[in-house]
Each structure stands twice: as structure tokens, then as C-alpha cells.
Design a protein around this motif. Structure first.
Motif, PDB file in Angstrom:
ATOM      1  N   ARG A 176      -2.882  13.436   3.036  1.00 17.96           N
ATOM      2  CA  ARG A 176      -2.563  12.844   4.044  1.00 17.96           C
ATOM      3  C   ARG A 176      -3.216  12.318   5.162  1.00 17.96           C
ATOM      4  O   ARG A 176      -2.522  10.880   5.657  1.00 17.96           O
ATOM      5  CB  ARG A 176      -1.872  14.070   4.830  1.00 17.96           C
ATOM      6  CG  ARG A 176      -0.233  13.953   5.735  1.00 17.96           C
ATOM      7  CD  ARG A 176      -0.169  15.563   5.718  1.00 17.96           C
ATOM      8  NE  ARG A 176       0.794  16.032   4.831  1.00 17.96           N
ATOM      9  CZ  ARG A 176       1.911  15.838   4.454  1.00 17.96           C
ATOM     10  NH1 ARG A 176       2.486  14.938   4.275  1.00 17.96           N
ATOM     11  NH2 ARG A 176       2.004  16.780   3.029  1.00 17.96           N
ATOM     12  N   ARG A 177      -4.614  12.470   5.547  1.00 22.43           N
ATOM     13  CA  ARG A 177      -5.023  12.170   6.569  1.00 22.43           C
ATOM     14  C   ARG A 177      -5.430  10.512   5.976  1.00 22.43           C
ATOM     15  O   ARG A 177      -5.885  10.181   6.873  1.00 22.43           O
ATOM     16  CB  ARG A 177      -7.068  12.909   6.395  1.00 22.43           C
ATOM     17  CG  ARG A 177      -6.462  14.749   7.394  1.00 22.43           C
ATOM     18  CD  ARG A 177      -7.885  14.857   7.524  1.00 22.43           C
ATOM     19  NE  ARG A 177      -8.967  15.428   6.922  1.00 22.43           N
ATOM     20  CZ  ARG A 177      -8.385  16.638   6.169  1.00 22.43           C
ATOM     21  NH1 ARG A 177      -7.936  17.947   6.898  1.00 22.43           N
ATOM     22  NH2 ARG A 177      -8.739  17.483   5.125  1.00 22.43           N
ATOM     23  N   GLY A 178      -5.586  10.851   4.569  1.00 22.02           N
ATOM     24  CA  GLY A 178      -6.378   9.519   3.982  1.00 22.02           C
ATOM     25  C   GLY A 178      -4.723   8.186   4.284  1.00 22.02           C
ATOM     26  O   GLY A 178      -5.233   7.510   4.828  1.00 22.02           O
ATOM     27  N   TYR A 179      -3.735   9.232   4.130  1.00 20.71           N
ATOM     28  CA  TYR A 179      -2.959   7.538   3.956  1.00 20.71           C
ATOM     29  C   TYR A 179      -2.509   7.092   4.779  1.00 20.71           C
ATOM     30  O   TYR A 179      -2.005   6.740   5.911  1.00 20.71           O
ATOM     31  CB  TYR A 179      -1.709   7.337   3.670  1.00 20.71           C
ATOM     32  CG  TYR A 179      -0.430   9.163   3.688  1.00 20.71           C
ATOM     33  CD1 TYR A 179       0.104   8.657   4.569  1.00 20.71           C
ATOM     34  CD2 TYR A 179      -0.232   9.929   2.557  1.00 20.71           C
ATOM     35  CE1 TYR A 179       1.278  10.171   5.110  1.00 20.71           C
ATOM     36  CE2 TYR A 179       0.796  11.139   2.771  1.00 20.71           C
ATOM     37  CZ  TYR A 179       1.309  11.032   4.529  1.00 20.71           C
ATOM     38  OH  TYR A 179       2.342  12.149   4.342  1.00 20.71           O
ATOM     39  N   LYS A 180      -3.014   8.535   6.469  1.00 17.31           N
ATOM     40  CA  LYS A 180      -2.109   8.150   7.576  1.00 17.31           C
ATOM     41  C   LYS A 180      -3.312   7.052   8.267  1.00 17.31           C
ATOM     42  O   LYS A 180      -2.818   5.937   9.508  1.00 17.31           O
ATOM     43  CB  LYS A 180      -2.492   9.416   8.778  1.00 17.31           C
ATOM     44  CG  LYS A 180      -1.272  10.640   8.510  1.00 17.31           C
ATOM     45  CD  LYS A 180      -0.973  11.381   9.083  1.00 17.31           C
ATOM     46  CE  LYS A 180       0.323  12.779   9.581  1.00 17.31           C
ATOM     47  NZ  LYS A 180       0.085  13.459  10.508  1.00 17.31           N
TER      48      LYS A 180
END
Length: 622
Positions: free
Chosen positions: A237-241
């Protein structure tokens, strides 16, 4: 009716097939039989003891890619599970395992079938066949994949990689990212749907994974689809944000690759941008320098976010709510009695857009219990496994005719139950609906009932669309008003299920209940017309083929609509009462007179005996 290939006879069915025999049968099967007929043929082979021939028939379904419907694929799904169970019961038959596993691996190479339904993870998901059997089959599948990971063609390497990822336990994050990167130009959106329903894959994701996905068109599409899905891990989730800051550059890169005749075409990129990305950019974005501005702005104007405001008068009067009821009217009177809490939300007007026949699904395997019961139900399900639904319908023409004529909608009763004259009834047997499947008919009715609301010219605050057979156990009124306020102020629609991934179907959303601001629902829940605009578009995940849940998910996501799960305690769908055994006996007695072979007569006699037993002992089903 289709004829059996000449090579398939009783003598051959009893043989342990050699490689040459398998090739010969496969050639014959691929020559002209439909997917449904091949699935039935596979079941017939299995019933008569030739597991190898059954596996070959299943391979043929995946290889021909023509005359294969979603119902054929669901039947194939069921037969694959039976084949797998047979392999477990007869574990010494290791010679036929590769036939079945090879069919599963190769299915993703068939564009027509793969776009509708994926079989790759059927053995991974325990609900498919039970945890114990699933673990055994998945273990065998892992062995098969390990044996075939090297020395194969490039296309097959991708298929093997997909199956390796979903069947590998304790997957290493570096291995996941390496394989995703290695096959970035080959993986389709359906591959990502299949891969990311594996628990091992989800656990192995890290903050680098979304960046690897974003290097391919379909990986980027997948990221945009799953933004609102809850069960991706925090690292991912952190990556795609973080990707959102680079989204513009990624889109320009995709267009540049298309211009350079890389693995995707410019129309592919345009279709992706039209449906998922335009609303995220300022109109001065450099993405638009790479596109036709006239086309871009026309698309943007169609999808420009609605003004987020509430009429001042709303707070000084009750909410005006239109409830659109669409679809077949089975169980509607019982279900409507459970909707009283909804009617407390404001001033309610009902609109009904339905079919002439009250309906109910045909008694296929998964839905037969809606119509039949007792010994007859058990015998009927066995007959479907053996002969297939197409042959059973031929054998039991009288019974099926009675089922289809069982009940016709009463317009007067509809008006009385819903207290409305806003009723449209259409005849589903009219030629204009010939060839429509259930999903297309459902979306047509959803769009039609919303249009009938809009055409009144009345200013409604909220539109609700609901299936007529959907029972509500409980509604928290305060919570519903919170939902309504959010709908009025934001790009939110509430449904019975929010966005989710299904391992077979793909990117999905609920389709039995919708609630949103009237203007937003009018534009966003028009799935029928929106899907029609996709005719001829080849982008995976954005096609004009009709199927469960994914049409609505793609269109709603493409309009930047956040679909949330409504906080409603739902009951079951109301079923029609099952047919009485005496009714079934009378119909089958008529059908028995019209059987043209000993095998068919024997099958119908067995069904008749089961119905007669139910009639004699109705309270003692076997």
C-alpha cells in the motif's frame, strides 16, 4: 444436436490410452464440438472410467476458444474438481495428472476463455474442493510446475510463472518481484487478478512491487483497480501510494512505448487512460500533449466530477428517494415486507422495470435446489454430471416447459405491493432479447429502471436500486443517514459489496444493491450503455463481453466512483417454492414417451423413480 466423434466408442473408453490415442482423440474433439458439449463429454468419460480421455476433453475446451460461454466454463470448473477428486482417490494414476495440469497451465494462452474465467488457481483456493484435497492437488501442481519451469517456449514460461507464483508456499519477495519484472510485457490484467488472490503473493509484496507493476500497461491498470481494496499488505500500500507522485510520468512512458511499437498499442494506452486516469490530472498535464486534446477533453467533459453540494432545502424537508426495482420478480412479495426500514429514510417512490416471466434460474447444477428437492434433486444432479444440462433439457422437455411457464408477472399485484403505477413489463422471449445472457439482461434492466426515474423529471435526492428478491434483516437508520450524507457530498456509491478480486472472474463489485446521489447514480450506474461503448476494444479488462460483477467494477472505477459496502444486515435471496413431486412425476411420464434411445430412456426412468419415491415418502428424502 452435435454428434459424438466416431473415435469415441465403448471399446476405446475401456482402454488405457497411449500418447497416440490421446492425440487422435484430441484432434477429433477439437474439430467441431462446443465448449459445453466437450465439458459434458469429459464428464461422460470420467463416469465410464477413462480419466485420461476426460482430461483430454478438458484440454480441448481450453484449446478451441470458440462456442464457449461463461456457463460452459462454470461446468468445466465443476468437472475439473471431479477429475481432481478422482486423482486423489486413485493416486497411482500418476500418468494422467500431467494431462489435467497441462490444460490448466495452458488455459491462460486462450484469450477468449481466459478473459471470461481463469482456472489457474482453482486448486489453490480451499473453498473450491475442501482444504485437505486442495492441499494435495496444489502439492502435485507444484511438482508439475517445478518439472516444467525450464526448457519451454517464452509464452509457456509466462503461464508456468503465473502458476508457480500462486502455488508456491512461503514465496520469497525477491522471487516475486523478479518474475513480475521478467514477464512484465507478457502478463495480462487477468494474470494479475489471479496472482494477487494468492495469500503467499500478498504476504510477499513489498514497497518495490507496485513500481515493478507500473512498468507495464496492465500492471498500472491493476494498481489503479485495487487502490480501494482493503486486503493488500501495508508495504504494498505504501508503494502504490508513492506511485501517484510519478503517475503522470508513467503514463507518458506508456504512450512513448506504444509509439515505439513496443508490446502495447497506442489504442490500448488511450483506452486505459480514458477509463482510469484522466480524472487524476490537471488539464495542463503533459500527458495531454501526447494525445489528441480534442478527444481527451471530450472524454473529460463526460466524466467531470459532479459538483459536491447539497440543495439547501434538503435539511428543511424529508429526503426524496426513488427506489428502482429491476430484474425477475421471484420472491418479491416476501422480500418487500423486509424493506420497511428503508421506507423510513424519507419520501419514497417505487419504480419497477421487470420481465414478463417471474423466472428463476434454469435448474443447472448450482441452482437446481431452487426448484427440486429430495431424492429427485440428487438423481437430477447426477444426471447433469453424466449428460450435461443441454442433453437433460432435451430429455425432459415437458418438465422444462412447465418450469418456464410456471408463473407470469401480475401487473396489478405489482402495483398493489409497491403502491406505484411506475411499472414497465417486457417479454424476455421477444426477438430483440435473443442471445442475451443473464448479466446483459440484468444490466439492461438496471439502466432502464434508473432511466424511468430520471424521465419523470422529479428532483430526487437519492436513488436506490435493489433486486426484488433481496431480503433485509436489519437497517440501522442513523448509519444509513451517514451513508446518505456521504453520497451527497462525495463521489461515493454504496453497494452490497465493495470492490474485490475474484480469482476466476477478476476485478469485481457487488451488483444487487446500489445507493447514491441521484445525479451520480444516473450517470455512473448506467453500466448497460457504457459497456456497449466498449464494443471492439481489445484492452484486457475493458471489453464488451457480459459477465458477473466485472462489467460494473470496470465502469464504476473508470468514473472515479468509490464503491463502499453498505452497513446493512442482508438476508438470503428469496427462492421460489420447489416443485411438488407429483407435478414432476406427471411431467416426466410425458417425457418418457419421447426418448429415442435406450440410454436416454434408462436415465429418464431413474429420474422418474426418484420423483415417485419422493411422492410416496415426502418427509423422508434420501
Amino acid at each position: 444436436m452435435e454428434s459424438m466423434p466416431d473415435i469415441v466408442d465403448d471399446e476405446l473408453l475401456g482402454l488405457r490410452l497411449s500418447g497416440d490415442d490421446v492425440d487422435l482423440i484430441k484432434s477429433c474433439m477439437s474439430s467441431g464440438l462446443s465448449g459445453g458439449r466437450l465439458a459434458s463429454l469429459s464428464a461422460n468419460f470420467l463416469e465410464r472410467g477413462s480419466v485420461a480421455a476426460a482430461c483430454v476433453a478438458m484440454q480441448s475446451i481450453f484449446s478451441i476458444g470458440r462456442s464457449v460461454t461463461i456457463d460452459d466454463l462454470f461446468l468445466a470448473d465443476k468437472i475439473i474438481r471431479r477429475l481432481a477428486s478422482h486423482l486423489i482417490e486413485n493416486q497411482l494414476r500418476t500418468d494422467v495428472r500431467p494431462l489435467l495440469f497441462d490444460a490448466i497451465v495452458e488455459q491462460s494462452a486462450n484469450e477468449h476463455i481466459y478473459r471470461q474465467y481463469s482456472f489457474a488457481s482453482i486448486f489453490y483456493h480451499p473453498h473450491s474442493m475442501g482444504s485437505a484435497n486442495s492441499a494435495i492437488i496444489s502439492g502435485w501442481m507444484r511438482q508439475f510446475i517445478e518439472q516444467h519451469r525450464s526448457g519451454v517456449g517464452e509464452r509457456r514460461k509466462k503461464n508456468i510463472a503465473v502458476n508457480y507464483l500462486i502455488h508456491t508456499e512461503n514465496l520469497d519477495p525477491n522471487e516475486l518481484n523478479r518474475l513480475l519484472a521478467a514477464h512484465a510485457d507478457e502478463l495480462f490484467i487477468k494474470d494479475y487478478h489471479v496472482i494477487f488472490t494468492s495469500d503467499s503473493v500478498l504476504l510477499a509484496c513489498n514497497d518495490e512491487t507496485p513500481w515493478i507493476l507500473a512498468n507495464s500497461l496492465y500492471g498500472l491498470l491493476f494498481i489503479l483497480q485495487i487502490e480501494c481494496i482493503d486486503y493488500i499488505n501495508d508495504d504494498f500500500r505504501r508503494g502504490y501510494k508513492n506511485i501517484h507522485g510519478a503517475l503522470e510520468g508513467l503514463c507518458v512512458a506508456a504512450l512513448t512505448r506504444a509509439d515505439a511499437n513496443m508490446s502495447v498499442t497506442r489504442p490500448d494506452v488511450m483506452n486505459l487512460l480514458y477509463y482510469y486516469i484522466f480524472h487524476r490530472f490537471d488539464r495542463r498535464s503533459r500527458v495531454f500533449d501526447k494525445l489528441s486534446k480534442e478527444a481527451v477533453f471530450r472524454q473529460l467533459n463526460q466524466r467531470e466530477p459532479l459538483r459536491r453540494s447539497v440543495p439547501p432545502s434538503v435539511r428543511r424537508r424529508p429526503l426524496r428517494i426513488a427506489i428502482g426495482v429491476s430484474g425477475q420478480m421471484r420472491g418479491y412479495e416476501i422480500a418487500h415486507k423486509s424493506w420497511k426500514d428503508l421506507e423510513r429514510l424519507g419520501e419514497i417512490d417505487y419504480f419497477v422495470h421487470t420481465w414478463k416471466g417471474i423466472g428463476g434460474r434454469e435448474p443447472e447444477g448450482g441452482h437446481a435446489a431452487r426448484i427440486f428437492s429430495g431424492r429427485f434433486l440428487n438423481e437430477y444432479l447426477e444426471a447433469i454430471d453424466l449428460y450435461g444440462i443441454a442433453d437433460i433439457k432435451q430429455m425432459l422437455r415437458t418438465l422444462f416447459r412447465c418450469i418456464s411457464n410456471r408463473s407470469i408477472v401480475d401487473a396489478g399485484r405489482l402495483a398493489e405491493v409497491y403502491n406505484t403505477q411506475n411499472i414497465v413489463i417486457e417479454d424476455e422471449t421477444d426477438n430483440s432479447f435473443t442471445g442475451w445472457n443473464g448479466s446483459k439482461m440484468m444490466h439492461y434492466k438496471v439502466s432502464s429502471v434508473i432511466k424511468s426515474i430520471v424521465d419523470t423529471g422529479l428532483a430526487y435526492d437519492i436513488i436506490i436500486r435493489l433486486r426484488p428478491d433481496k431480503v433485509i434483516h436489519h437497517v440501522d437508520i442513523d448509519r444509513m443517514f451517514e451513508h446518505i450524507n456521504e453520497c451527497l457530498f462525495n463521489d461515493v456509491v454504496y453497494s452490497d459489496i465493495g470492490y474485490f478480486l475474484h480469482f476466476g472472474v477478476g476485478f469485481c463489485v457487488g451488483d444487487q444493491f446500489y445507493m447514491g446521489a441521484a445525479a451520480r447514480v444516473q450517470r455512473s450506474i448506467n453500466i448497460y450503455e457504457e459497456v456497449g461503448l466498449l464494443s471492439g476494444i481489445r484492452t484486457w479488462g475493458l471489453s464488451d463481453e457480459w459477465g458477473p460483477h466485472y462489467n460494473a467494477a470496470n465502469i464504476l472505477a473508470g468514473q472515479n466512483i468509490n464503491v463502499k459496502k453498505a452497513d446493512i444486515d442482508w438476508g438470503p435471496l428469496v427462492e421460489q417454492s420447489t416443485l411438488s413431486p407429483h407435478f414432476i412425476v406427471d411431467a416426466i411420464m410425458e417425457d418418457l414417451q419421447h426418448q429415442n434411445s435406450d440410454a436416454r430412456r434408462k436415465a429418464v426412468l431413474a429420474l422418474l423413480a426418484a420423483a415417485q419415491a419422493d411422492a410416496l415418502h415426502p418427509h423422508n428424502p434420501s
